[in-house]
Design an enzyme around this catalytic site. Structure first.
Site, mmCIF file in Angstrom:
data_model
loop_
_atom_site.group_PDB
_atom_site.id
_atom_site.type_symbol
_atom_site.label_atom_id
_atom_site.label_comp_id
_atom_site.label_asym_id
_atom_site.label_seq_id
_atom_site.Cartn_x
_atom_site.Cartn_y
_atom_site.Cartn_z
ATOM 1 N N CYS A 135 33.147 37.487 55.664
ATOM 2 C CA CYS A 135 33.070 35.987 56.842
ATOM 3 C C CYS A 135 33.928 35.020 56.375
ATOM 4 C CB CYS A 135 31.593 35.746 57.284
ATOM 5 S SG CYS A 135 30.413 37.343 57.048
ATOM 6 N N ARG A 160 40.488 37.376 54.476
ATOM 7 C CA ARG A 160 39.254 37.709 53.732
ATOM 8 C C ARG A 160 38.623 38.923 53.711
ATOM 9 N NH1 ARG A 160 36.296 32.446 52.534
ATOM 10 N NH2 ARG A 160 34.664 33.427 52.929
ATOM 11 N N TRP A 210 32.486 40.143 58.275
ATOM 12 C CA TRP A 210 33.002 40.970 57.675
ATOM 13 C C TRP A 210 30.677 42.124 57.421
ATOM 14 C CZ3 TRP A 210 31.328 42.450 51.995
ATOM 15 C CH2 TRP A 210 32.167 43.531 51.551
ATOM 16 N N ASN A 220 27.492 33.038 56.818
ATOM 17 C CA ASN A 220 28.310 33.570 55.472
ATOM 18 C C ASN A 220 27.124 34.200 54.635
ATOM 19 O OD1 ASN A 220 29.600 35.284 53.701
ATOM 20 N ND2 ASN A 220 31.580 33.187 53.696
ATOM 21 N N GLY A 221 26.882 34.905 54.087
ATOM 22 C CA GLY A 221 25.902 34.791 53.267
ATOM 23 C C GLY A 221 24.740 35.874 53.572
ATOM 24 N N GLU A 269 44.211 47.433 35.709
ATOM 25 C CA GLU A 269 45.222 46.693 36.343
ATOM 26 C C GLU A 269 46.321 47.389 37.383
ATOM 27 O OE1 GLU A 269 43.324 44.497 38.451
ATOM 28 O OE2 GLU A 269 45.831 43.593 38.987
ATOM 29 N N LYS A 323 45.102 48.356 41.349
ATOM 30 C CA LYS A 323 46.448 47.287 42.277
ATOM 31 C C LYS A 323 46.906 48.727 43.406
ATOM 32 C CE LYS A 323 46.435 44.358 42.429
ATOM 33 N NZ LYS A 323 44.937 43.269 41.903
ATOM 34 N N GLU A 360 43.641 50.262 45.960
ATOM 35 C CA GLU A 360 43.264 49.216 46.616
ATOM 36 C C GLU A 360 44.251 48.645 48.042
ATOM 37 O OE1 GLU A 360 42.370 45.624 45.683
ATOM 38 O OE2 GLU A 360 43.492 45.100 43.777
ATOM 39 N N HIS A 364 41.146 64.524 26.287
ATOM 40 C CA HIS A 364 39.730 64.838 26.612
ATOM 41 C C HIS A 364 38.863 64.961 27.520
ATOM 42 C CE1 HIS A 364 39.643 63.906 21.616
ATOM 43 N NE2 HIS A 364 39.979 63.080 22.390
ATOM 44 N N LYS A 409 38.767 39.350 50.929
ATOM 45 C CA LYS A 409 39.442 37.961 48.923
ATOM 46 C C LYS A 409 38.325 37.772 48.522
ATOM 47 C CE LYS A 409 42.515 36.362 47.131
ATOM 48 N NZ LYS A 409 43.176 37.332 46.782
HETATM 49 C C1 AGP Z 1 41.919 42.656 42.946
HETATM 50 O O1 AGP Z 1 42.988 42.794 43.579
HETATM 51 C C2 AGP Z 1 40.698 42.185 44.097
HETATM 52 N N1 AGP Z 1 40.745 41.404 45.764
HETATM 53 C C3 AGP Z 1 39.387 42.522 42.874
HETATM 54 O O2 AGP Z 1 39.106 43.402 42.425
HETATM 55 C C4 AGP Z 1 39.011 40.555 42.896
HETATM 56 O O3 AGP Z 1 39.548 40.478 42.052
HETATM 57 C C5 AGP Z 1 37.601 40.636 42.422
HETATM 58 O O4 AGP Z 1 36.780 41.098 43.834
HETATM 59 C C6 AGP Z 1 37.278 38.602 41.760
HETATM 60 O O5 AGP Z 1 37.585 38.256 42.923
HETATM 61 P P1 AGP Z 1 37.525 36.767 41.914
HETATM 62 O O6 AGP Z 1 38.894 36.511 40.806
HETATM 63 O O7 AGP Z 1 37.388 35.617 43.117
HETATM 64 O O8 AGP Z 1 35.904 36.563 41.572
#
Ligand code: AGP
Length: 609
Positions: free
Chosen positions: A2, A27, A74, A100-101, A482, A486, A489, A505, A604
């Site tokens: 949020c 976000r 969100w 937010n929370g 990683e 990418k 997502e 395996h 985010k």
């Molecule tokens: C990565 O592309 C994502 N947005 C997500 O995995 C992110 O790295 C993860 O939520 C951790 O966020 P932070 O680094 O702000 O703790």
């Protein structure tokens, strides 16, 4: 997550609130709303959907209001809908609040309030807030909010307005960020700095347990109703750096910003003669360091993948055992952490709930905690014993790119710093390593110049199937993880990463004709083994895209496409190898018409567990 904005001053509030919400879109959200006080009446407009929907609903109305709050939601409790959108109000519509929370005890509060005659219209946890404030309200919004938060369990950044105190915002914060912006006879609340940059760079970061009251005449912060003084911080970011700068998406901009972000992160931390690393923010002295028996790295998502690279580097150079744990798993495994543990928490946002909880658990068990984060004044940065900032500037795209590579830089810097302090390297070896490291930013620029067009073509031609695989050995495997994150997502292609030696395996059963496989080949000591694995994959007619150094002959002979990287020390290869993978994901997502900067279902900063 949020997003919250609040404004009180002498200008029209609605345009400021809408603009602030737009800067928080990155976000991730599913609905938006605002509440203003006009003619001493609380007026609310809110809806499911994007901010453009809210703008259409607002139209030219509410133009006289100079005090208000805005929110992008969100969904956590209750599906996206108009009724579940914020702001929420009390029974009489005289108090409106955004949040937010997560209010963990909202059901018992809802029952308590319902027994007192309060009626609820939404499925959200948030809606208990305005009713609880109403329950305690006796013509003093500050006192009512201060009393109400004592009944809450969970996390909150919340802002309230009330028609009986028309030019006032009252906010409270616990475990979820909230920032005060200090303007000229105008004051702001926001979930993060980017929403304030248009108006001011003077900010105050609220701490847990604090309540703040803003009016056009000024601001005051309280703890248990006692006024407290807080330092004003001046943000060095400018509004422009939080914009796209001519790129189609924030993600592409941030991929291309990596050389600059790395240079910012290295600045002042490497001796001019490259003889050593300077990290004054690291507080352990040599004696304390010698008591450290292991390192534990904890993070989520991309930051967790950065931690895996840190493990390889630190174990190789420091000969210390290094564990890497996913934050949401860490504290539920009764971790073996004590005062002989050096704990690293990695978080771009510095607000990830699971990582913050892991930090607190490690401190409780006596570990020395160092945060690697990108956001000045974030909760994690303020609760860690030491903070190593990655000076990457605001990272807006949900998919983390420059934060990852600058996290790697911070981990390499820490490793080389500790190597010197612990006497793990000869001076000349350390100097040679630092020289290699120092040239990494310019090598990333070389990748853009030499490969970006090729990478775009590969993405558009070969990343069309619904599956993709990334394989590698040692550090290449960590980078493969990683790269697969990418791709999945932002393009929604089901991408998986595997240790190259592990495919046979089980996963080899999924390798069929034409499926794209990214094979990372930067670890020279293992190249023969990796090539054997590539041949196993090729025998099943996959389409293999190899990543290796310029001049390597054996890899192009066994793959269908080769992306060449500038030669570098294998230890630093992850920073170079990830760049083509970021670009591949970006161009594949564009080709599939995906929402690159705000992929579905993602946020985010994940400030809830
Ligand atoms: C990565 O592309 C994502 N947005 C997500 O995995 C992110 O790295 C993860 O939520 C951790 O966020 P932070 O680094 O702000 O703790």
């Amino acid at each position: 997550m949020c997003g919250i904005v609040g404004y009180v001053g002498n200008r029209a509030a609605v345009p400021i609130l809408l603009q602030g919400l737009k800067t928080l879109e990155y976000r991730g959200y599913d609905s938006a709303g605002l509440a203003v006080i006009e003619d001493e009446v609380v007026k609310i407009i809110r809806s499911q959907g994007k901010i453009a929907v809210l703008e259409d609903l607002v139209g030219e109305r509410l133009s006289e209001a100079t005090c208000g709050i805005g929110h992008t939601r969100w969904a956590t409790h209750g599906r996206p809908s108009d009724l579940n959108s914020h702001p929420h109000t009390d029974c009489r519509g005289e108090i409106a609040m955004v949040h937010n929370g997560i209010i963990e005890n909202y059901l018992e509060l809802k029952e308590f309030l319902s027994d007192k005659g309060h009626e609820f219209t939404s499925e959200t946890d948030t809606e208990v807030l305005p009713h609880l404030v109403e329950h305690y309200y006796q013509d003093n919004l500050l006192a009512a909010v201060s009393r109400a938060i004592k009944d809450l369990r969970g996390s909150y950044a919340t802002v309230a307005v009330c028609n009986k105190e028309p030019n006032k915002l009252v906010a409270a914060r616990k475990d979820t960020p909230l920032i005060i912006g200090i303007g000229d006879d105008e004051y702001f609340f926001a979930s993060d700095i980017t929403a304030l940059l248009e108006h001011t760079r003077k900010i105050i970061v609220m701490d847990d347990g604090e309540v703040a009251c803003l009016t056009p005449e000024g601001y005051q912060i309280y703890r248990d109703m006692q006024p407290i003084k807080k330092e004003i911080t001046t943000v060095t970011w400018d509004a422009e750096s939080a914009k796209k700068g001519g790129y189609k998406h924030f993600m592409l901009k941030e991929i291309h910003e990596q050389p600059w972000a790395l240079q910012q992160t290295l600045k002042g931390r490497i001796a001019d003669d490259r003889s050593g690393v300077r990290l004054p923010e690291f507080s352990l002295d040599k004696i304390q360091l010698q008591r450290i028996e292991k390192v534990t790295i904890v993070a989520c998502g991309t930051s967790y993948h950065a931690g895996l690279i840190g493990k390889y580097a630190m174990e190789k150079i420091l000969r210390l055992p290094v564990e890497v744990d996913i934050a949401s798993e860490f504290r539920y495994r009764d971790p073996l952490i004590d005062k002989k543990t050096l704990m690293l928490v990695i978080s771009q946002s510095g607000e990830t709930a699971d990582t913050l909880a892991a930090l607190r658990e490690a401190k409780r068990r006596g570990a020395h905690v160092v945060a690697i984060t990108n956001v000045l004044g974030s909760t994690i940065s303020r609760e860690a014993h030491d903070v190593i900032y990655t000076w990457a500037g605001p990272e807006i795209a949900v998919a983390s790119t420059k934060a990852y590579t600058t996290q790697l830089a911070a981990l390499y810097l820490l490793t080389m710093y500790l190597a010197e302090k612990l006497g793990r390297m000869k001076a000349n070896e350390l100097q040679a390593l630092i020289e290699d490291f120092y040239r990494i930013p310019e090598k990333i620029d070389e990748i853009f110049a030499s490969c970006e067009e090729q990478i775009k073509n590969i993405a558009e031609k070969n990343l069309k199937s619904d599956d993709a695989f990334f394989v590698g050995r040692s550090m290449d495997y960590a980078v493969a993880l990683e790269g697969s994150l990418k791709l999945k997502e932002i393009s929604y292609i089901h991408a998986e990463a595997y240790a190259a030696g592990e495919l046979k395996h089980g996963t080899l059963a999924l390798i069929v004709e034409g499926v794209p496989v990214l094979a990372l080949c930067t670890q020279r000591a293992l190249i023969e083994k990796t090539i054997s694995n590539i041949k196993e994959i090729k025998a099943r007619d996959a389409h293999i895209i190899g990543l290796c150094y310029e001049g390597m002959k054996e890899v192009p002979q066994v793959v269908d496409d080769t992306i060449f990287l500038p030669d570098t020390n294998d230890l630093f290869a992850p920073i170079l190898a990830v760049t083509p993978l970021q670009l591949l994901a970006y161009y594949a997502a564009c080709a599939r018409g995906c929402d690159v900067d705000q992929p579905r279902n993602l946020a985010k900063s994940v400030t809830v567990e």
